[in-house]
Design a protein around this motif. Structure first.
Motif: not given
Length: 212
Positions: A44-51, A86-91
């Motif tokens: 879900i975090s990956l989908l959210e990042f992509g969206l 950067a922060v989101v990718l770290w999460f």
């Protein structure tokens, strides 16, 4: 937790079935369920990042800044954007590490610790996103108020209103809008991540019982 309830009922109903329904089997089931939940958190975090990345590319902020002649804001927006990525990718990396840990752990205590670690990571991730949504919305209002020609009349009224009524109403409208906007995202995160965390917490409570 239906599968777990059935196992526990069978265990309590017939003490001779102890060899068939053991704590090890309950642990394996909880381990499998926990691993699946953490995998969904990662997905879900990956989908959210992509969206959000697609939205960012679809809405060209550079053009909006140029149309408002708000070039002085551009450097701040770029810094916030790159820092946020950067922060989101770290999460997301930490979500992956949590998934890898839970998938390979072999002890009840370690699984419980991994669940606690995952819960904290998700909570920090949600609060960070809400904070960034608040900051982004606030900057958007500030940029529109300062540079948007449609705000000329409002700025004029604020400057010439000795009673500060116009200023007070404007601040109230901005605050209410931000609270509603952030609140909608909080509700979204509570439904999505909150549901997964509640299931994870339920697994933790069951693990705590068999670890006694």
């Amino acid at each position: 937790m239906e599968e777990l309830d059935l196992l526990k009922k069978a265990w309590q109903k017939d003490t001779h079935s102890f060899e068939q329904v053991t704590e090890v089997e309950i642990y394996k089931m909880l381990h499998r369920k926990s691993s699946s939940i953490v995998k969904w958190i990662l997905v879900i975090s990956l989908l959210e990042f992509g969206l959000w990345s697609l939205v960012s590319f679809a809405f060209n902020t550079d053009d909006a800044i140029k149309s408002l002649h708000a070039e002085s804001f551009e450097i701040y927006l770029k810094i916030i954007t790159y820092l946020n990525y950067a922060v989101v990718l770290w999460f997301i990396y930490n979500f992956y590490r949590n998934y890898a840990r839970i998938s390979t752990t072999t002890s009840t205590k370690q699984l419980m610790q991994d669940i606690i670690r995952t819960r904290k990571t998700v909570q920090h991730y949600v609060w960070y996103n809400l904070f960034m949504i608040f900051i982004s919305t606030l900057l958007g209002f500030a940029m529109a108020f300062i540079y948007n020609p449609k705000m000329d009349m409002l700025r004029y009224k604020i400057e010439h209103d000795d009673s500060y009524k116009t200023l007070s109403l404007t601040i109230c409208m901005v605050v209410v809008t931000i609270v509603v906007f952030v609140g909608l995202f909080w509700l979204f995160y509570r439904i999505i991540y909150g549901t997964l965390l509640r299931k994870l917490n339920a697994n933790y409570r069951e693990l705590k019982k068999i670890d006694l």
